[in-house]
Each structure stands twice: as structure tokens, then as C-alpha cells.
Design a protein around this motif. Structure first.
Motif, PDB file in Angstrom:
ATOM      1  N   ARG A 209       0.831  -1.211   0.000  1.00 11.87           N
ATOM      2  CA  ARG A 209       0.000   0.000   0.000  1.00 11.87           C
ATOM      3  C   ARG A 209       0.865   1.260   0.000  1.00 11.87           C
ATOM      4  NH1 ARG A 209      -2.435   3.784   3.190  1.00 11.87           N
ATOM      5  NH2 ARG A 209      -4.555   4.382   2.508  1.00 11.87           N
ATOM      6  N   MET A 210       1.937   1.255   0.782  1.00 13.01           N
ATOM      7  CA  MET A 210       2.821   2.416   0.845  1.00 13.01           C
ATOM      8  C   MET A 210       3.454   2.676  -0.524  1.00 13.01           C
ATOM      9  SD  MET A 210       6.193   3.001   3.254  1.00 13.01           S
ATOM     10  CE  MET A 210       7.053   1.658   2.426  1.00 13.01           C
ATOM     11  N   ARG A 211       3.909   1.633  -1.186  1.00 17.78           N
ATOM     12  CA  ARG A 211       4.542   1.806  -2.498  1.00 17.78           C
ATOM     13  C   ARG A 211       3.556   2.333  -3.524  1.00 17.78           C
ATOM     14  NH1 ARG A 211       7.837  -3.525  -4.070  1.00 17.78           N
ATOM     15  NH2 ARG A 211       8.035  -2.318  -6.003  1.00 17.78           N
ATOM     16  N   LEU A 212       2.337   1.801  -3.514  1.00 17.27           N
ATOM     17  CA  LEU A 212       1.347   2.238  -4.495  1.00 17.27           C
ATOM     18  C   LEU A 212       0.904   3.678  -4.256  1.00 17.27           C
ATOM     19  CD1 LEU A 212      -0.897  -0.967  -4.787  1.00 17.27           C
ATOM     20  CD2 LEU A 212       0.791  -0.124  -6.426  1.00 17.27           C
ATOM     21  N   VAL A 213       0.713   4.027  -2.992  1.00 18.16           N
ATOM     22  CA  VAL A 213       0.288   5.393  -2.672  1.00 18.16           C
ATOM     23  C   VAL A 213       1.378   6.386  -3.050  1.00 18.16           C
ATOM     24  CG1 VAL A 213      -0.268   6.976  -0.795  1.00 18.16           C
ATOM     25  CG2 VAL A 213      -1.368   4.733  -0.905  1.00 18.16           C
ATOM     26  N   GLU A 214       2.637   6.063  -2.723  1.00 21.16           N
ATOM     27  CA  GLU A 214       3.733   6.979  -3.004  1.00 21.16           C
ATOM     28  C   GLU A 214       3.989   7.128  -4.503  1.00 21.16           C
ATOM     29  OE1 GLU A 214       7.108   5.552  -0.896  1.00 21.16           O
ATOM     30  OE2 GLU A 214       6.450   6.341   1.049  1.00 21.16           O
ATOM     31  N   SER A 215       3.854   6.032  -5.248  1.00 22.77           N
ATOM     32  CA  SER A 215       4.196   6.061  -6.673  1.00 22.77           C
ATOM     33  C   SER A 215       3.033   6.440  -7.568  1.00 22.77           C
ATOM     34  CB  SER A 215       4.749   4.693  -7.109  1.00 22.77           C
ATOM     35  OG  SER A 215       5.917   4.366  -6.391  1.00 22.77           O
TER      36      SER A 215
END
Length: 243
Positions: A209-215
Motif C-alpha cells: 500500500r505504501m509503495r502504491l500510494v507513493e508512486s
């Protein structure tokens, strides 16, 4: 790309577009029109001419010798005629189809056997000996996607057989890919959960989730989110490992 004659000896194909032509005809399921072939075989701004294409077809037929009649000209375009077991691409696709069907039936043992056989036909890097042609890249990418889907299905079969613990290192590597492929995260979460590592499984989702939100400014899709909810609730379907 390798071609073997009926006598078991390797067939020497000319380098360049002749090899590329045969690869396209084998990868594409069905006849390929002359216009499409001219476009896909081009490396410059304009498609190659019809006469140039026919020259390549003639060169391919000469190289195949006794197998020249396999390169057929039809109303819809050109095609290569192969029998069962002669084309790795065709065999790969048939084994993959049967493996996916077995997986849908939850016959995990048969699915694993069929998908493993298909995976063994794959060699990397794909078509490394062919000239670079950006125009035909989508066709090659489609085959690569078929291989990716097969790899994911094979992991599903192994998860169904209770082999999740063995898959964790491999799945962690897959999760490092960029862009992230959510299916790998789902499978890693399941493997960890069934190995008694519930907290780690939850951390995998949070990392995704963190990777998708940030990217991309987006949350994980319904697949990964659904597995996460099942982990939080110790859902019966997730605990079960069918055999």
C-alpha cells in the motif's frame, strides 16, 4: 530460437529478418497479414516493401529445405504449419491452458504437473538472437505476459498443495519488482499466513500500500485488499490448504 529438422539436425537460419519472420509466425496464433508483417519487421520509420517481405519469405523457405511447404501463403496472410509437439510456443500454450483449467477445478496436483512442464519449455532471455524491432514488441510482450501468468498460476497450485513455506524467498524477490505486481504480494501474504507468520503477512500488505500510494496515489486492488481482510479475520478459506 532453434529449429530442428525431421532428421534431428539443427536447421541453419539466416540472421536478421528471416529469423524474425519465423519467430513472428510461430508466436502469432493464426495467419498474419502481409501488411502486419511488413509493419512488424520494419526497424525504420516506414514499413518494408511487399517485395522485400516476399524475399524474406522465399529465403525462409530455402533455409527450411524439405520443410519449406510449412510456410504457407493463405488469403488471410502467411502462417507456419506445425504438428503437435513440434512448436515450443504451441506446446507451452496448450499445457498452460490445461494447467489453468486444472487450477480452476482445484486439482492442484495436476495443475502443478502441467504448469511445470510448460515452464520447462521457457528459456531466457526470450528471442535474444533476433534483431531489435520496436514495432513487434507488443507481440513479444504478450508472450512474456502469458509466461508471467503461468508462473503465478504455478505458485497458486503449489500454495494449494501446502508448499507455501518453500515459496517465500522466491515471492519476496518477485515483490521487489518495479512496478509492483500485486499478485505476487497476495501470494506472499498467503504463504506467510499459512506458515504461521501472520504479522509478517500484514506487513507485506502495508508495504504494498505504501509503495502504491507513493508512486501512483492509489490503494491496492480488491485482490490484495481481500486477502488482507481475510488475514485480519482468520478467514476459513484462507486457512484451508486444499490437497
Amino acid at each position: 530460437m532453434r529449429v530442428t529438422g525431421d532428421d534431428g539436425r539443427p536447421v541453419q537460419l539466416p540472421r536478421g529478418r528471416v529469423r524474425h519472420l519465423l519467430a513472428i509466425l510461430l508466436i502469432h496464433d493464426g495467419p498474419v497479414s502481409e501488411d502486419v508483417l511488413r509493419h512488424w519487421l520494419s526497424t525504420g520509420a516506414r514499413p518494408i516493401s511487399g517485395s522485400t517481405l516476399r524475399t524474406h519469405v522465399a529465403a525462409l523457405r530455402r533455409a527450411l529445405g524439405p520443410g519449406a511447404e510449412r510456410v504457407r501463403t493463405e488469403a488471410a496472410g502467411y502462417t507456419v504449419e506445425t504438428s503437435q509437439g513440434e512448436s515450443d510456443v504451441a506446446e507451452f500454450r496448450e499445457l498452460a491452458r490445461r494447467g489453468h483449467e486444472a487450477l480452476r477445478r482445484q486439482d492442484f496436483l495436476e495443475a502443478e504437473a502441467l504448469l511445470e512442464r510448460a515452464a520447462c519449455l521457457w528459456r531466457e532471455p526470450m528471442l535474444a538472437d533476433l534483431p531489435d524491432s520496436p514495432r513487434s514488441t507488443p507481440l513479444v510482450m504478450k508472450l512474456a505476459e502469458e509466461h508471467q501468468l503461468l508462473s503465478e498460476a504455478l505458485i497458486d497450485a503449489k500454495l494449494g498443495l501446502g508448499l507455501g513455506g518453500q515459496l517465500i524467498p522466491e515471492l519476496r524477490v518477485s515483490c521487489e519488482a518495479d512496478p509492483p505486481r500485486e499478485r505476487a504480494f497476495e501470494q506472499l501474504m498467503i504463504a506467510l499466513y499459512r506458515s504461521g507468520r501472520r504479522a509478517e503477512a500484514c506487513d507485506v500488505y502495508k508495504n504494498l500500500r505504501m509503495r502504491l500510494v507513493e508512486s501512483y496515489g492509489a490503494d491496492p486492488g480488491p485482490g490484495a485488499a481481500g486477502v488482507y481482510r481475510q488475514i485480519l479475520t482468520d478467514h476459513e478459506d484462507l486457512r484451508a490448504s486444499a490437497h
